[in-house]
Design an enzyme around this catalytic site. Structure first.
Site, PDB file in Angstrom:
ATOM      1  N   LYS A 124       0.835  -1.213   0.000  1.00  0.00           N
ATOM      2  CA  LYS A 124       0.000   0.000   0.000  1.00  0.00           C
ATOM      3  C   LYS A 124       0.866   1.259   0.000  1.00  0.00           C
ATOM      4  O   LYS A 124       0.425   2.323  -0.395  1.00  0.00           O
ATOM      5  CB  LYS A 124      -0.911  -0.001   1.237  1.00  0.00           C
ATOM      6  CG  LYS A 124      -1.921  -1.150   1.238  1.00  0.00           C
ATOM      7  CD  LYS A 124      -2.921  -1.053   2.387  1.00  0.00           C
ATOM      8  CE  LYS A 124      -2.270  -1.276   3.742  1.00  0.00           C
ATOM      9  NZ  LYS A 124      -1.979  -2.697   4.062  1.00  0.00           N
TER      10      LYS A 124
ATOM     11  N   PHE B 283      11.199  -7.111   4.429  1.00  0.00           N
ATOM     12  CA  PHE B 283      12.042  -8.056   5.170  1.00  0.00           C
ATOM     13  C   PHE B 283      11.198  -8.834   6.192  1.00  0.00           C
ATOM     14  O   PHE B 283      11.216 -10.074   6.237  1.00  0.00           O
ATOM     15  CB  PHE B 283      13.208  -7.246   5.765  1.00  0.00           C
ATOM     16  CG  PHE B 283      13.715  -7.586   7.138  1.00  0.00           C
ATOM     17  CD1 PHE B 283      14.081  -8.877   7.489  1.00  0.00           C
ATOM     18  CD2 PHE B 283      13.883  -6.573   8.086  1.00  0.00           C
ATOM     19  CE1 PHE B 283      14.582  -9.150   8.764  1.00  0.00           C
ATOM     20  CE2 PHE B 283      14.388  -6.844   9.344  1.00  0.00           C
ATOM     21  CZ  PHE B 283      14.727  -8.134   9.693  1.00  0.00           C
TER      22      PHE B 283
ATOM     23  N   ASP C  22       7.718 -13.441   7.958  1.00  0.00           N
ATOM     24  CA  ASP C  22       6.432 -13.759   8.591  1.00  0.00           C
ATOM     25  C   ASP C  22       5.667 -14.814   7.799  1.00  0.00           C
ATOM     26  O   ASP C  22       5.066 -15.726   8.373  1.00  0.00           O
ATOM     27  CB  ASP C  22       5.606 -12.470   8.724  1.00  0.00           C
ATOM     28  CG  ASP C  22       4.297 -12.713   9.446  1.00  0.00           C
ATOM     29  OD1 ASP C  22       4.344 -13.045  10.650  1.00  0.00           O
ATOM     30  OD2 ASP C  22       3.231 -12.617   8.813  1.00  0.00           O
TER      31      ASP C  22
ATOM     32  N   ASP D 174       4.367 -18.268   9.313  1.00  0.00           N
ATOM     33  CA  ASP D 174       2.930 -18.513   9.391  1.00  0.00           C
ATOM     34  C   ASP D 174       2.467 -19.566   8.390  1.00  0.00           C
ATOM     35  O   ASP D 174       1.296 -19.955   8.399  1.00  0.00           O
ATOM     36  CB  ASP D 174       2.163 -17.211   9.141  1.00  0.00           C
ATOM     37  CG  ASP D 174       2.342 -16.209  10.280  1.00  0.00           C
ATOM     38  OD1 ASP D 174       2.782 -16.628  11.362  1.00  0.00           O
ATOM     39  OD2 ASP D 174       2.029 -15.020  10.077  1.00  0.00           O
TER      40      ASP D 174
ATOM     41  N   ARG E 245       0.233 -13.256  -0.617  1.00  0.00           N
ATOM     42  CA  ARG E 245       0.567 -11.944  -0.029  1.00  0.00           C
ATOM     43  C   ARG E 245       0.396 -10.923  -1.148  1.00  0.00           C
ATOM     44  O   ARG E 245       0.951 -11.104  -2.230  1.00  0.00           O
ATOM     45  CB  ARG E 245       2.014 -12.005   0.462  1.00  0.00           C
ATOM     46  CG  ARG E 245       2.705 -10.701   0.744  1.00  0.00           C
ATOM     47  CD  ARG E 245       2.279 -10.049   2.025  1.00  0.00           C
ATOM     48  NE  ARG E 245       2.669 -10.792   3.212  1.00  0.00           N
ATOM     49  CZ  ARG E 245       2.260 -10.439   4.452  1.00  0.00           C
ATOM     50  NH1 ARG E 245       1.465  -9.379   4.633  1.00  0.00           N
ATOM     51  NH2 ARG E 245       2.625 -11.164   5.487  1.00  0.00           N
TER      52      ARG E 245
ATOM     53  N   ASP F 276       4.067 -12.889  19.654  1.00  0.00           N
ATOM     54  CA  ASP F 276       2.997 -13.475  18.861  1.00  0.00           C
ATOM     55  C   ASP F 276       3.174 -14.994  18.739  1.00  0.00           C
ATOM     56  O   ASP F 276       2.247 -15.774  18.979  1.00  0.00           O
ATOM     57  CB  ASP F 276       3.019 -12.812  17.480  1.00  0.00           C
ATOM     58  CG  ASP F 276       1.769 -13.105  16.665  1.00  0.00           C
ATOM     59  OD1 ASP F 276       0.739 -13.492  17.267  1.00  0.00           O
ATOM     60  OD2 ASP F 276       1.813 -12.946  15.439  1.00  0.00           O
TER      61      ASP F 276
ATOM     62  N   LYS G 124       4.692  -5.696  17.402  1.00  0.00           N
ATOM     63  CA  LYS G 124       4.868  -6.254  16.058  1.00  0.00           C
ATOM     64  C   LYS G 124       4.382  -5.337  14.946  1.00  0.00           C
ATOM     65  O   LYS G 124       4.778  -5.522  13.793  1.00  0.00           O
ATOM     66  CB  LYS G 124       4.240  -7.663  15.949  1.00  0.00           C
ATOM     67  CG  LYS G 124       2.795  -7.733  15.573  1.00  0.00           C
ATOM     68  CD  LYS G 124       2.376  -9.161  15.161  1.00  0.00           C
ATOM     69  CE  LYS G 124       0.921  -9.144  14.736  1.00  0.00           C
ATOM     70  NZ  LYS G 124       0.376 -10.422  14.327  1.00  0.00           N
TER      71      LYS G 124
ATOM     72  N   PHE H 149      -4.919   0.211  14.051  1.00  0.00           N
ATOM     73  CA  PHE H 149      -4.646  -0.332  12.722  1.00  0.00           C
ATOM     74  C   PHE H 149      -4.640  -1.864  12.734  1.00  0.00           C
ATOM     75  O   PHE H 149      -5.205  -2.519  11.856  1.00  0.00           O
ATOM     76  CB  PHE H 149      -3.296   0.190  12.234  1.00  0.00           C
ATOM     77  CG  PHE H 149      -2.890  -0.300  10.879  1.00  0.00           C
ATOM     78  CD1 PHE H 149      -3.366   0.324   9.727  1.00  0.00           C
ATOM     79  CD2 PHE H 149      -2.036  -1.386  10.722  1.00  0.00           C
ATOM     80  CE1 PHE H 149      -2.989  -0.108   8.460  1.00  0.00           C
ATOM     81  CE2 PHE H 149      -1.663  -1.834   9.465  1.00  0.00           C
ATOM     82  CZ  PHE H 149      -2.139  -1.191   8.336  1.00  0.00           C
TER      83      PHE H 149
ATOM     84  N   ASP I 144      -6.885  -4.784  11.018  1.00  0.00           N
ATOM     85  CA  ASP I 144      -6.284  -5.865  10.239  1.00  0.00           C
ATOM     86  C   ASP I 144      -6.911  -7.209  10.613  1.00  0.00           C
ATOM     87  O   ASP I 144      -7.232  -8.032   9.748  1.00  0.00           O
ATOM     88  CB  ASP I 144      -4.775  -5.892  10.490  1.00  0.00           C
ATOM     89  CG  ASP I 144      -4.037  -6.752   9.485  1.00  0.00           C
ATOM     90  OD1 ASP I 144      -3.861  -6.295   8.343  1.00  0.00           O
ATOM     91  OD2 ASP I 144      -3.665  -7.886   9.827  1.00  0.00           O
ATOM     92  N   ASP I 145      -7.091  -7.408  11.908  1.00  0.00           N
ATOM     93  CA  ASP I 145      -7.709  -8.647  12.375  1.00  0.00           C
ATOM     94  C   ASP I 145      -9.158  -8.748  11.900  1.00  0.00           C
ATOM     95  O   ASP I 145      -9.636  -9.826  11.531  1.00  0.00           O
ATOM     96  CB  ASP I 145      -7.678  -8.712  13.911  1.00  0.00           C
ATOM     97  CG  ASP I 145      -6.269  -8.852  14.447  1.00  0.00           C
ATOM     98  OD1 ASP I 145      -5.332  -9.071  13.651  1.00  0.00           O
ATOM     99  OD2 ASP I 145      -6.096  -8.742  15.672  1.00  0.00           O
TER     100      ASP I 145
HETATM  101 MG   LIG Z   1       1.400 -13.527   8.881  1.00  0.00          MG
HETATM  102 MG   LIG Z   2       2.916 -13.887  11.877  1.00  0.00          MG
HETATM  103 MG   LIG Z   3      -3.595 -10.082   9.811  1.00  0.00          MG
END
Ligand SMILES: [Mg+2]
Ligand SMILES: [Mg+2]
Ligand SMILES: [Mg+2]
Ligand SMILES: [Mg+2]
Ligand SMILES: [Mg+2]
Ligand SMILES: [Mg+2]
Lengths: 360, 360
Positions: free
Chosen positions: A65, A106, A111, A115, A120, A182, A208, A247, A251-252
């Site tokens: 973005k 990075f 991530d 995960d 992405r 996390d 994070k 923010f 996102d969640d």
């Molecule tokens: Mg992730």
């Molecule tokens: Mg993660």
């Molecule tokens: Mg998320």
């Protein structure tokens, strides 16, 4: 950047849009490709490494973005006035902005590996490319190296050179600490719902996301504007942390309720056992019986388990709770921003306007 | 370090052994554990993160040979004389030495993931611990962060603070560039023997090993000694690159011919299709028929394939070729070191003595 003596004169024609910002990316990327390490493209081996490096950057850095990166210029312009900025100041603001985008690239490459993510920004995750795989573990180190190579090339003689390096180091530490919180609060494949409290949630999110997404661009802009008052940096940190929490809660929300076409990825927070605002809020208000439903279904890959969690969210009115939170958080931030007198309000309101009620 | 005024006086009693060097690790590690991020151990979540962080460090940082880290003090003592060093200078040299060990730990954790290795330093690789897995991808970011946290804490006011950060950044870039060359020259699971040339080999080795293992400790020691002549740094770089090549060629030799009990790991260069000095040398002298044996068996996991390669190495007298190389490389290095006049010879000979004919 022109080498002519006019390069430092007032600059009236610059338009801070995605296109002009992205031109700076191309300049920086080409400078990196001509780095001592990479330039002797006389051997096929060195040429192959140079091409790989170019692809790592082009695939992972410029396609987001760009809100974080573009914010550095906005902050600088809010403090000094857009009309008073020289071509060099604009370039430096955008170069720092791209350092933030490189930092994000990075962390995102890393991530996605951790995960086990699939997509992405509407394309396969870098490590999911057949030729890449675990080489991505080195590629994100290279992405991080670019930050300091850019800083050295463009800020070596700047009075704040060490301060800028400290800022990026500190932010990197905070962000990876947030990733650790996390990963250890919500290990993939194991569920301990007693850890999914609001306090734990906010601590993860602050580290994070908030520091690198909000405080870092604001602090970079402030440094370029010549601000040195520690109280101004502390104030900015407090506001940015609040904004960053807001923010990430969005996102969640979007992970579950956003349009995958729009956000560019398929949310898997439920499957991945993420300590998401949605599940923390659900746990806070759920009956014992409803908690059992969460216990039995959260963090599982099966479609039925995911559906059971989503049905419970409907039952508990989680979507409305998010909308209530969004309105009150926005009001609170507006209040704090208008009450302070250390920094122009536009420093923060321009950021806030970009994220309020966002769809992606 | 004592805060008393005597802390800066001459220091006669310091013995630079593994034990005293390791005490500095413990000081630095404890300082890191009390970092702002990690210290609020009032919540169980923060306490768990702090414990994880401690374990990441203790498992990966202090257990190596420590040659690289201990060399910083040796270089400083070679230039300034061990007797003239203050307690603070000794501590700073060892702190920089540990920064190098942290850098190495960071790269080794990443390297083991990428290479799919099983053991390291006689214990399972960090990512192979059941509770760790891909979380290791974040852990090595944290290990890297420690470098800059230590530098900031102990060198913030030092005249060479920015130079030291530049040096660690540059070395990180070089090393990850070397990893990229290694990974793209010899992708796991695909064999292109035409790439396994001496030129390619030496370029990989220079970047992935020589800079961080040899030039970095020497340059750190030189900075602490107050050396500023760029010619001295260039000379050191050239000698250290040669020494690093020699060191990695030994490493390749030991991977095949060393005692796993002594080197602390089971070599898998043949299985992993590594661009090793052994296979490059074999390819250089092999007949067409022998090349076919390499083509058919190199980079395969099967025990018979590995045995076929090892038999071919015997046939080609590779072990003797290594011993010849070792003798001539040592003689060449000794010549270069004794001919130069910019730096005390002990800067280099103390390093060389530690690696010549090493068994691990
Ligand atoms: Mg992730
Ligand atoms: Mg993660
Ligand atoms: Mg998320
Ligand atoms: Mg390896
Ligand atoms: Mg490797
Ligand atoms: Mg080896």
């Amino acid at each position: 950047m022109s080498g002519e003596p006019t390069a430092k004169k007032m600059k009236v024609s610059y338009v801070h849009d995605r296109e002009n910002f992205t031109k700076v990316y191309e300049t920086l990327r080409d400078e990196l490709l001509n780095d001592e390490c990479l330039s002797p493209a006389d051997s096929p081996q060195a040429k192959a490494a140079q091409e790989w490096f170019k692809e790592v950057n082009d695939y992972n850095v410029p396609g987001g973005k760009l809100n974080r990166g573009m914010a550095v210029y906005d902050v600088l312009a809010s403090v000094k006035g857009a009309d008073g900025l020289s071509e060099e100041e604009v370039f430096k603001a955008n170069a720092l902005g791209w350092c933030i985008e490189w930092l994000q690239a990075f962390f995102l490459v890393a991530d996605d590996i951790m995960d086990g993510s699939i997509t992405r920004r509407g394309q396969p995750c870098w490590y999911k490319q057949p030729k890449v795989g675990m080489i991505a573990c080195n590629d994100y180190i290279l992405l991080e190296c670019c930050i300091y190579s850019i800083l050295k090339r463009h800020f070596r003689g700047h009075a704040a050179y060490a301060q800028l390096m400290d800022l990026f180091h500190e932010t990197t530490f905070q962000t990876s600490h947030g990733q650790l919180l996390d990963l250890t609060t919500a290990p993939i494949g194991s569920v301990d719902l007693s850890k999914y409290t609001e306090d734990n949630y906010l601590r993860i999110v602050t580290y994070k996301t908030a520091y690198y997404s909000f405080y870092l661009p604001v602090a970079c802009g402030m440094v370029l504007a010549g601000i040195t008052d520690p109280a101004a940096f502390d104030l900015a940190k407090n506001i940015c942390v609040e904004m960053g929490q807001y923010f990430q809660i969005q996102d969640d929300y979007l992970d579950c309720y956003g349009d995958p076409e729009v956000i560019g990825k398929i949310g898997t927070d439920i499957e991945d056992n993420k300590c998401s605002w949605l599940v923390c809020t659900a746990l806070k208000i759920a009956s014992e019986e409803q908690k059992e439903v969460i216990k039995a279904n959260y963090g599982r890959k099966e479609a039925e388990a995911v559906a059971a969690i989503k049905a419970l969210y409907v039952e508990l009115g989680i979507e409305q709770r998010f909308k209530d939170y969004e309105a009150s958080s926005y009001a609170k931030l507006e209040g704090t921003i208008s009450e302070q007198t250390l920094l122009p309000k536009a420093v923060f309101t321009s950021l806030l306007a970009k994220i309020y009620k966002r769809k992606k």
